[in-house]
Design a protein around this motif. Structure first.
Motif, short mmCIF file in Angstrom:
data_model
loop_
_atom_site.label_atom_id
_atom_site.label_comp_id
_atom_site.label_asym_id
_atom_site.label_seq_id
_atom_site.Cartn_x
_atom_site.Cartn_y
_atom_site.Cartn_z
N GLY A 38 -61.59 -12.10 -31.48
CA GLY A 38 -60.99 -12.96 -32.51
C GLY A 38 -59.77 -13.69 -31.99
N PHE A 39 -58.97 -12.98 -31.19
CA PHE A 39 -57.76 -13.60 -30.64
C PHE A 39 -58.13 -14.74 -29.68
CE2 PHE A 39 -53.92 -13.78 -28.00
CZ PHE A 39 -52.99 -13.94 -29.00
N PHE A 53 -64.66 -18.58 -36.44
CA PHE A 53 -65.11 -17.43 -35.64
C PHE A 53 -63.98 -16.40 -35.51
CE2 PHE A 53 -68.49 -20.32 -33.95
CZ PHE A 53 -69.57 -19.54 -34.35
N ALA A 54 -62.74 -16.87 -35.38
CA ALA A 54 -61.61 -15.95 -35.31
C ALA A 54 -61.53 -15.12 -36.60
CB ALA A 54 -60.32 -16.73 -35.08
N GLU A 55 -61.63 -15.81 -37.73
CA GLU A 55 -61.59 -15.12 -39.02
C GLU A 55 -62.68 -14.06 -39.11
OE1 GLU A 55 -61.86 -16.18 -43.80
OE2 GLU A 55 -62.19 -17.77 -42.33
N GLU A 56 -63.87 -14.44 -38.70
CA GLU A 56 -65.01 -13.51 -38.74
C GLU A 56 -64.74 -12.26 -37.91
OE1 GLU A 56 -69.32 -13.66 -36.65
OE2 GLU A 56 -68.89 -15.37 -37.96
N LYS A 57 -64.20 -12.44 -36.71
CA LYS A 57 -63.95 -11.30 -35.81
C LYS A 57 -62.83 -10.41 -36.35
CE LYS A 57 -67.09 -12.04 -32.75
NZ LYS A 57 -68.19 -11.11 -32.53
N PHE A 58 -61.76 -11.02 -36.86
CA PHE A 58 -60.65 -10.22 -37.39
C PHE A 58 -61.09 -9.43 -38.62
CE2 PHE A 58 -57.82 -13.63 -35.39
CZ PHE A 58 -57.68 -12.90 -34.22
N LEU A 59 -61.89 -10.05 -39.47
CA LEU A 59 -62.43 -9.33 -40.63
C LEU A 59 -63.31 -8.17 -40.18
CD1 LEU A 59 -63.23 -12.27 -43.09
CD2 LEU A 59 -61.62 -10.37 -43.49
N ALA A 60 -64.11 -8.41 -39.15
CA ALA A 60 -64.98 -7.35 -38.62
C ALA A 60 -64.13 -6.20 -38.08
CB ALA A 60 -65.90 -7.90 -37.54
N ALA A 61 -63.05 -6.52 -37.38
CA ALA A 61 -62.18 -5.48 -36.84
C ALA A 61 -61.54 -4.66 -37.95
CB ALA A 61 -61.10 -6.11 -35.96
N THR A 62 -61.17 -5.30 -39.06
CA THR A 62 -60.55 -4.56 -40.17
C THR A 62 -61.58 -3.74 -40.94
OG1 THR A 62 -60.73 -6.42 -41.71
CG2 THR A 62 -58.69 -6.23 -40.44
N ARG A 63 -62.84 -4.14 -40.88
CA ARG A 63 -63.89 -3.31 -41.50
C ARG A 63 -64.15 -2.07 -40.65
NH1 ARG A 63 -65.99 -8.43 -42.91
NH2 ARG A 63 -67.33 -8.50 -41.07
N ILE A 64 -64.05 -2.21 -39.34
CA ILE A 64 -64.25 -1.07 -38.44
C ILE A 64 -63.09 -0.08 -38.58
CG2 ILE A 64 -64.41 -0.34 -36.02
CD1 ILE A 64 -65.72 -3.13 -35.49
#
Length: 194
Positions: free
Chosen positions: A8-9, A19-30
Motif C-alpha cells: 500500500g505504501f 490501490f493504496a487504499e485497498e492494501k491499507f484496508l486489507a492490512a487493517t482487516r488482517i
C-alpha cells in the motif's frame, strides 16, 4: 500484514490512491490494531479529500495504546479538521501531535496555519517562530516556506514593511525553488503601485 501495508505504501508513493487504499484496508482487516496501516489509510483519504474518513482512520490508529508515533495520526486528523473548517478541533489535534512529539515541525507549522485562519495572528506567529527554531538545519526551501508564512501573518496584521522584509529574505534563501518564487510573486503584489 506488514507486506500488505508495504504494498500500500508503494502504491501511495506512486500516487495510485485506489490501490493504496485497498492494501491499507486489507492490512487493517488482517490486524485490526495495526496503527501504521490506519495512519497510511488516513493519508490516502487526505489526498482524496475524504476528511471524515481520514479522521476515522486516525482515531482507529490511536486506539492502539502502544502506537509509537501517535503525532502522525494527530497531525493528519488536524489537517482533516482544518479542511472541514473545524478550527477548534484542528488546533486540539495539532496540539496533541506536538504534546506527543514537541519537535514535530509539521504539526507546529500546521498549528500556526490554523491560528492564522482563525485570526489569531499572535499565536500563529509564535508557532512559526517555534518552527523556525526547530528548522535551523532544514533545507532552504523549508526555511523559505516559514518566512512566507510569517509574511502572511504580517500582511494580515497590516505590518507591510515586516511582510516585505520576510518576503525578501524568503526570496534570497530559495531563489529558484517553489517557495522563493511564491515569495517573489507576493513581493510584486505588495510593492506594485495600485
Amino acid at each position: 500484514f506488514e507486506i500488505v501495508n508495504l504494498q500500500g505504501f508503494i502504491y501511495l508513493l506512486q500516487n495510485n490512491l485506489p490501490f493504496a487504499e485497498e492494501k491499507f484496508l486489507a492490512a487493517t482487516r488482517i490486524k485490526e490494531d495495526y496503527s501504521e496501516a490506519w495512519v497510511n489509510l488516513g493519508q490516502v483519504y487526505i489526498q482524496q479529500g475524504k476528511w471524515n474518513q481520514a479522521i476515522e482512520a486516525c482515531q482507529n490508529a490511536l486506539k492502539n495504546l502502544l502506537y509509537f508515533t501517535p503525532y502522525e495520526a494527530y497531525n493528519i486528523m488536524g489537517w482533516a479538521y482544518y479542511n472541514l473548517k473545524q478550527l477548534d478541533e484542528a488546533q486540539a489535534a495539532f496540539q496533541n501531535a506536538i504534546s506527543s512529539n514537541p519537535n514535530y515541525i509539521v504539526a507546529v507549522t500546521n498549528l500556526g496555519l490554523t491560528f492564522l485562519e482563525a485570526g489569531k495572528t499572535a499565536e500563529a506567529l509564535k508557532q512559526y517562530e517555534r518552527a523556525e527554531e526547530l528548522c535551523k538545519t532544514c533545507p532552504a526551501g523549508a526555511r523559505a516556506s516559514l518566512l512566507l508564512r510569517k509574511a502572511a501573518v504580517y500582511q494580515k496584521r497590516g505590518e507591510r514593511s515586516k511582510a516585505i522584509s520576510h518576503l525578501n529574505a524568503c526570496q534570497a534563501l530559495d531563489r529558484t525553488g517553489a517557495n522563493g518564487l511564491a515569495c517573489e510573486n507576493e513581493l510584486q503584489t505588495l510593492t506594485t503601485p495600485r
